[in-house]
Design an enzyme around this catalytic site. Structure first.
Site, mmCIF file in Angstrom:
data_model
loop_
_atom_site.group_PDB
_atom_site.id
_atom_site.type_symbol
_atom_site.label_atom_id
_atom_site.label_comp_id
_atom_site.label_asym_id
_atom_site.label_seq_id
_atom_site.Cartn_x
_atom_site.Cartn_y
_atom_site.Cartn_z
ATOM 1 C CG MET A 187 -1.898 -1.199 1.160
ATOM 2 S SD MET A 187 -3.461 -0.917 1.992
ATOM 3 C CE MET A 187 -2.921 -0.580 3.643
ATOM 4 C CB ALA A 211 3.901 4.490 3.357
ATOM 5 C CG HIS A 240 6.911 -2.165 2.040
ATOM 6 N ND1 HIS A 240 6.803 -1.015 2.782
ATOM 7 C CD2 HIS A 240 5.690 -2.764 2.101
ATOM 8 C CE1 HIS A 240 5.585 -0.914 3.266
ATOM 9 N NE2 HIS A 240 4.885 -1.960 2.883
ATOM 10 C CE LYS A 261 4.022 -4.768 11.554
ATOM 11 N NZ LYS A 261 2.729 -4.352 11.029
ATOM 12 N NE ARG A 283 -2.651 1.641 10.073
ATOM 13 C CZ ARG A 283 -3.065 0.696 9.243
ATOM 14 N NH1 ARG A 283 -2.379 -0.426 9.135
ATOM 15 N NH2 ARG A 283 -4.157 0.863 8.515
HETATM 16 O O1 PAF Z 1 -0.372 -5.887 3.441
HETATM 17 C C1 PAF Z 1 -0.759 -4.923 2.749
HETATM 18 O O2 PAF Z 1 -0.057 -3.942 2.552
HETATM 19 C C2 PAF Z 1 -2.139 -4.985 2.126
HETATM 20 O O3 PAF Z 1 -3.056 -5.584 2.966
HETATM 21 C C3 PAF Z 1 -2.145 -5.646 0.728
HETATM 22 C C4 PAF Z 1 -1.729 -7.107 0.791
HETATM 23 C C5 PAF Z 1 -1.190 -4.882 -0.194
HETATM 24 C C6 PAF Z 1 -3.549 -5.598 0.132
HETATM 25 O O4 PAF Z 1 -4.009 -4.286 0.012
#
Ligand code: PAF
Length: 294
Positions: free
Chosen positions: A39, A41, A46, A162, A200
């Site tokens: 999502m 950020a 990531h 996580k 967050r």
């Molecule tokens: O883990 C996330 O960031 C979200 O839940 C995902 C898997 C990208 C789905 O919107």
């Protein structure tokens, strides 16, 4: 970003970029495409997913999409951090993507040309813990994950451990609906002081960030008590977390069903925490072995 990977903002641009990947792949069988869904950020957690995807596949698609369907009416959809330029910079700075890779960053109307009438239901795993605190959340996650799997057509999809319950729900969907993709879990990444990386965390003030360390400390306390059984694990974790944060749940569950383990359970289990620090809701988890070494 265009120097390292193709940025696609629409379905047509994505289809063109994937067709180019397919064409490139023709000479180099077997060719595997991996997807990492985010999502945005983006943080080092990531990037570790992208690094794993890079190891598992020849080409990588990173999706960046803040999915409205997984936010409840009183949740932080509007203030959820959005920084596409920063995300593209972080991806190219990490040097993980090459010219054959794609970043798919659609707007909501691209993903949802209409309000979807048919949605995925997570079932029992979607009704407990995260599902109980955030009704419909996992249904919204599964709906967008299935759509993004169809749009990006990967061989392998990498998700972070996580979000352990989300990962279990995705695995269940893929198995139950025969979705042709390998789902791979990537280990949770922590800051040097133990705080689990999360988009967050950006909401936390300095004082809240300090208090947020109680989550990882509570997990360590719980894991240290694993040899003394489930009740000792829950009590140890609560003892550390409650003074610092507004506890949503401390759960010790079976890693597949996400139901609480029996009082005399032994063997693998997951200790899961959700707590609010100030206005920010954080989750964390650790695997442990009850009645044995953590
Ligand atoms: O883990 C996330 O960031 C979200 O839940 C995902 C898997 C990208 C789905 O919107």
């Amino acid at each position: 970003m265009t120097a390292t990977a193709t940025l696609a903002r629409t379905r047509d641009e994505l289809a063109d970029a994937l067709a180019r990947q397919d064409a490139r792949a023709r000479g180099e069988r077997p060719h595997r495409r991996a997807v990492v869904m985010t999502m945005g950020a983006l943080h080092d957690g990531h990037l570790s997913l992208v690094r794993l995807a890079r190891e598992l596949a020849d080409t990588v698609v990173v999706t960046i999409f803040v999915n409205p369907l997984q936010f409840g009416p009183s949740e932080d959809l509007a203030r959820y951090p959005r920084d596409l330029e920063g995300d593209l910079g972080r991806l190219s700075g990490a040097g993980l993507l090459g010219p054959a890779d794609v970043v798919f960053a659609p707007t909501p109307d691209v993903v949802y040309p209409r309000d979807p009438v048919v949605r995925v239901r997570a079932g029992a795993v979607g009704d407990v813990l995260e599902g109980a605190s955030r009704p419909g959340h996992l249904d919204g996650v599964l709906t967008v994950v299935l759509k993004l799997l169809h749009l990006t057509r990967p061989d392998v999809a990498v998700f972070g451990e996580k979000d352990a319950q989300q990962l279990a729900a995705i695995r269940a969907m893929v198995a139950d609906l025969d979705v042709p993709v390998d789902v791979v879990g990537a280990p949770l990444v922590r800051e040097g002081d133990g705080l689990a990386m999360s988009s967050r965390n950006a909401y936390l003030s300095a004082d809240e960030r300090e208090r947020a360390l109680a989550l990882s400390r509570a997990l360590r306390a719980g894991a240290d008590a694993a040899g003394r059984g489930p009740e000792a694990v829950r009590a140890a974790a609560r003892g550390v977390l409650e003074p610092a944060a507004d506890v949503d749940y401390v759960a010790l569950v079976d890693p597949t069903t996400f139901t609480e383990v029996a009082p005399d359970a032994t063997g693998p289990a997951l200790l899961l925490l959700a707590a609010r620090v100030g206005a920010t809701r954080l989750i964390d988890n650790t695997a442990l072995v009850l009645g044995g070494a953590a």
